[in-house]
Each structure stands twice: as C-alpha cells, then as structure tokens.
Motif scaffolding. Structure first.
Motif, PDB file in Angstrom:
ATOM      1  N   ILE A   6      11.079 -22.261 -18.372  1.00 50.73           N
ATOM      2  CA  ILE A   6      10.696 -22.361 -19.776  1.00 50.73           C
ATOM      3  C   ILE A   6      10.716 -20.969 -20.391  1.00 50.73           C
ATOM      4  O   ILE A   6      10.609 -19.969 -19.678  1.00 50.73           O
ATOM      5  N   LYS A   7      10.893 -20.930 -21.704  1.00 50.86           N
ATOM      6  CA  LYS A   7      10.866 -19.663 -22.439  1.00 50.86           C
ATOM      7  C   LYS A   7       9.583 -19.621 -23.259  1.00 50.86           C
ATOM      8  O   LYS A   7       9.292 -20.556 -24.000  1.00 50.86           O
ATOM      9  N   VAL A   8       8.824 -18.549 -23.100  1.00 49.17           N
ATOM     10  CA  VAL A   8       7.580 -18.363 -23.838  1.00 49.17           C
ATOM     11  C   VAL A   8       7.790 -17.192 -24.795  1.00 49.17           C
ATOM     12  O   VAL A   8       8.188 -16.107 -24.379  1.00 49.17           O
ATOM     13  N   GLY A  43       6.715 -31.969 -13.956  1.00 43.86           N
ATOM     14  CA  GLY A  43       5.873 -33.132 -13.780  1.00 43.86           C
ATOM     15  C   GLY A  43       4.385 -32.845 -13.681  1.00 43.86           C
ATOM     16  O   GLY A  43       3.582 -33.758 -13.763  1.00 43.86           O
ATOM     17  N   ASP A  44       3.991 -31.601 -13.476  1.00 43.62           N
ATOM     18  CA  ASP A  44       2.579 -31.225 -13.402  1.00 43.62           C
ATOM     19  C   ASP A  44       2.070 -30.843 -14.781  1.00 43.62           C
ATOM     20  O   ASP A  44       2.828 -30.353 -15.625  1.00 43.62           O
ATOM     21  N   GLU A  45       0.777 -31.033 -15.006  1.00 42.85           N
ATOM     22  CA  GLU A  45       0.165 -30.600 -16.255  1.00 42.85           C
ATOM     23  C   GLU A  45      -0.216 -29.130 -16.120  1.00 42.85           C
ATOM     24  O   GLU A  45      -0.797 -28.717 -15.121  1.00 42.85           O
ATOM     25  N   HIS A  46       0.136 -28.333 -17.130  1.00 36.75           N
ATOM     26  CA  HIS A  46      -0.137 -26.897 -17.136  1.00 36.75           C
ATOM     27  C   HIS A  46      -0.983 -26.555 -18.359  1.00 36.75           C
ATOM     28  O   HIS A  46      -0.765 -27.096 -19.438  1.00 36.75           O
ATOM     29  N   GLY A  47      -1.921 -25.654 -18.169  1.00 39.59           N
ATOM     30  CA  GLY A  47      -2.733 -25.182 -19.277  1.00 39.59           C
ATOM     31  C   GLY A  47      -2.172 -23.882 -19.819  1.00 39.59           C
ATOM     32  O   GLY A  47      -1.676 -23.043 -19.064  1.00 39.59           O
ATOM     33  N   ILE A  48      -2.222 -23.706 -21.131  1.00 38.93           N
ATOM     34  CA  ILE A  48      -1.776 -22.464 -21.762  1.00 38.93           C
ATOM     35  C   ILE A  48      -2.877 -22.000 -22.711  1.00 38.93           C
ATOM     36  O   ILE A  48      -3.469 -22.803 -23.421  1.00 38.93           O
ATOM     37  N   GLU A  73       3.823 -27.929 -29.702  1.00 41.69           N
ATOM     38  CA  GLU A  73       3.744 -27.294 -31.013  1.00 41.69           C
ATOM     39  C   GLU A  73       3.226 -25.872 -30.825  1.00 41.69           C
ATOM     40  O   GLU A  73       2.414 -25.624 -29.922  1.00 41.69           O
ATOM     41  N   PRO A  74       3.676 -24.915 -31.639  1.00 36.48           N
ATOM     42  CA  PRO A  74       3.211 -23.534 -31.480  1.00 36.48           C
ATOM     43  C   PRO A  74       1.688 -23.428 -31.566  1.00 36.48           C
ATOM     44  O   PRO A  74       1.055 -24.092 -32.372  1.00 36.48           O
ATOM     45  N   LEU A  75       1.118 -22.598 -30.688  1.00 32.93           N
ATOM     46  CA  LEU A  75      -0.315 -22.313 -30.705  1.00 32.93           C
ATOM     47  C   LEU A  75      -0.553 -21.091 -31.573  1.00 32.93           C
ATOM     48  O   LEU A  75       0.195 -20.119 -31.484  1.00 32.93           O
ATOM     49  N   LYS A  76      -1.609 -21.112 -32.383  1.00 34.75           N
ATOM     50  CA  LYS A  76      -1.944 -19.960 -33.210  1.00 34.75           C
ATOM     51  C   LYS A  76      -3.414 -19.638 -33.026  1.00 34.75           C
ATOM     52  O   LYS A  76      -4.248 -20.538 -32.979  1.00 34.75           O
ATOM     53  N   ALA A  77      -3.726 -18.348 -32.918  1.00 38.32           N
ATOM     54  CA  ALA A  77      -5.101 -17.870 -32.822  1.00 38.32           C
ATOM     55  C   ALA A  77      -5.302 -16.820 -33.906  1.00 38.32           C
ATOM     56  O   ALA A  77      -4.512 -15.882 -34.003  1.00 38.32           O
ATOM     57  N   THR A  78      -6.349 -16.987 -34.725  1.00 40.44           N
ATOM     58  CA  THR A  78      -6.643 -16.063 -35.825  1.00 40.44           C
ATOM     59  C   THR A  78      -8.086 -15.585 -35.718  1.00 40.44           C
ATOM     60  O   THR A  78      -9.002 -16.400 -35.608  1.00 40.44           O
ATOM     61  N   HIS A  87      -9.290 -17.319 -29.362  1.00 38.48           N
ATOM     62  CA  HIS A  87      -8.296 -17.935 -28.485  1.00 38.48           C
ATOM     63  C   HIS A  87      -7.952 -19.338 -28.964  1.00 38.48           C
ATOM     64  O   HIS A  87      -8.671 -19.926 -29.769  1.00 38.48           O
ATOM     65  N   SER A  88      -6.845 -19.831 -28.434  1.00 40.72           N
ATOM     66  CA  SER A  88      -6.386 -21.187 -28.687  1.00 40.72           C
ATOM     67  C   SER A  88      -5.790 -21.687 -27.379  1.00 40.72           C
ATOM     68  O   SER A  88      -5.119 -20.939 -26.675  1.00 40.72           O
ATOM     69  N   SER A  89      -6.041 -22.955 -27.051  1.00 38.16           N
ATOM     70  CA  SER A  89      -5.575 -23.504 -25.779  1.00 38.16           C
ATOM     71  C   SER A  89      -4.913 -24.863 -25.971  1.00 38.16           C
ATOM     72  O   SER A  89      -5.195 -25.569 -26.935  1.00 38.16           O
ATOM     73  N   ASP A  90      -4.072 -25.229 -25.022  1.00 35.84           N
ATOM     74  CA  ASP A  90      -3.413 -26.525 -25.027  1.00 35.84           C
ATOM     75  C   ASP A  90      -2.958 -26.820 -23.599  1.00 35.84           C
ATOM     76  O   ASP A  90      -3.055 -25.964 -22.728  1.00 35.84           O
ATOM     77  N   VAL A  91      -2.466 -28.014 -23.367  1.00 34.60           N
ATOM     78  CA  VAL A  91      -1.870 -28.389 -22.088  1.00 34.60           C
ATOM     79  C   VAL A  91      -0.476 -28.938 -22.356  1.00 34.60           C
ATOM     80  O   VAL A  91      -0.185 -29.429 -23.442  1.00 34.60           O
ATOM     81  N   PHE A  92       0.388 -28.816 -21.356  1.00 38.25           N
ATOM     82  CA  PHE A  92       1.752 -29.335 -21.498  1.00 38.25           C
ATOM     83  C   PHE A  92       2.265 -29.785 -20.154  1.00 38.25           C
ATOM     84  O   PHE A  92       1.768 -29.382 -19.110  1.00 38.25           O
ATOM     85  N   LYS A  93       3.282 -30.632 -20.199  1.00 39.51           N
ATOM     86  CA  LYS A  93       3.957 -31.116 -19.005  1.00 39.51           C
ATOM     87  C   LYS A  93       5.453 -31.027 -19.286  1.00 39.51           C
ATOM     88  O   LYS A  93       5.908 -31.399 -20.367  1.00 39.51           O
ATOM     89  N   VAL A  94       6.213 -30.547 -18.326  1.00 37.52           N
ATOM     90  CA  VAL A  94       7.654 -30.389 -18.483  1.00 37.52           C
ATOM     91  C   VAL A  94       8.366 -31.308 -17.500  1.00 37.52           C
ATOM     92  O   VAL A  94       8.038 -31.317 -16.319  1.00 37.52           O
ATOM     93  N   ASP A  95       9.323 -32.081 -17.997  1.00 32.46           N
ATOM     94  CA  ASP A  95      10.126 -32.951 -17.145  1.00 32.46           C
ATOM     95  C   ASP A  95      11.252 -32.153 -16.512  1.00 32.46           C
ATOM     96  O   ASP A  95      11.756 -31.192 -17.086  1.00 32.46           O
ATOM     97  N   ALA A  96      11.679 -32.576 -15.342  1.00 37.72           N
ATOM     98  CA  ALA A  96      12.758 -31.887 -14.620  1.00 37.72           C
ATOM     99  C   ALA A  96      14.106 -32.044 -15.329  1.00 37.72           C
ATOM    100  O   ALA A  96      14.956 -31.172 -15.267  1.00 37.72           O
ATOM    101  N   ALA A  97      14.316 -33.144 -15.990  1.00 39.54           N
ATOM    102  CA  ALA A  97      15.618 -33.393 -16.640  1.00 39.54           C
ATOM    103  C   ALA A  97      15.675 -32.826 -18.033  1.00 39.54           C
ATOM    104  O   ALA A  97      14.769 -32.602 -18.711  1.00 39.54           O
TER     105      ALA A  97
END
Length: 97
Positions: A6-8, A43-48, A73-78, A87-97
C-alpha cells in the motif's frame, strides 16, 4: 497469508510542527518524501493513527491507497488548542486481489 503493498501519503500544513503516522503501532518513517510504500497482511484488519503537533489550526492528512485505488477515506487531524497534539484513527482491511 499474502502481503499487499500500500502507499501511504502524508500531507501537513505549514504550521504543523510534526505529523506522525502509525499502522498497527508501527511508526512509519517518512525520510525524504511524504510518501512511503508499506507491506501489510491481506485480509487482516489494520489500525492507522495520525498524530499532529503544532499551534492552533495546524493540521495533517494521511491517505492510504493500493494499486486498485483508495483503501480508506483520508484521515485528518487538526489542533484545536493554542498549542498541542491531536490525533485521528481508523481501521482498514486490504484484499489480496
């Protein structure tokens, strides 16, 4: 499990003193750029989490993308105090395909 690249991308406004991005409690080391490629388990859930430090109004945004498009969606912290950290937090999951 398969790993996916992934690109961050981190963006901070001029008043932000520092902006840190963590994925699963791992600090991403942005060196000469505000863009970094990271390998994560598919396939795993990741926290950002995005932390932003600076005076009132300082902000930072982080985007997470893979080859097929955006992951979240982009995270924003102000910062809302005279000087501080937010801070701002979220979780995401990425599929292999």
């Amino acid at each position: 499990m398969a790993k996916v690249k992934i690109k961050v991308t981190r963006e901070k406004n001029a008043s932000a003193k520092r902006a840190l991005v963590l994925i699963d409690d791992r600090v991403l080391r942005f060196k000469n750029s505000d863009e970094i490629n990271v390998m994560v388990e598919a396939g795993d859930e990741h926290g950002i989490t995005l932390y932003c430090e600076g005076p009132k109004g300082a902000s930072a945004t982080v985007k997470v993308e893979k080859a097929g498009g955006k992951v979240i969606e982009p995270l924003k912290a102000t910062v809302k105090t005279d000087y501080g950290v937010t801070h701002s937090s979220d979780v995401f999951k990425v599929d292999a395909a």
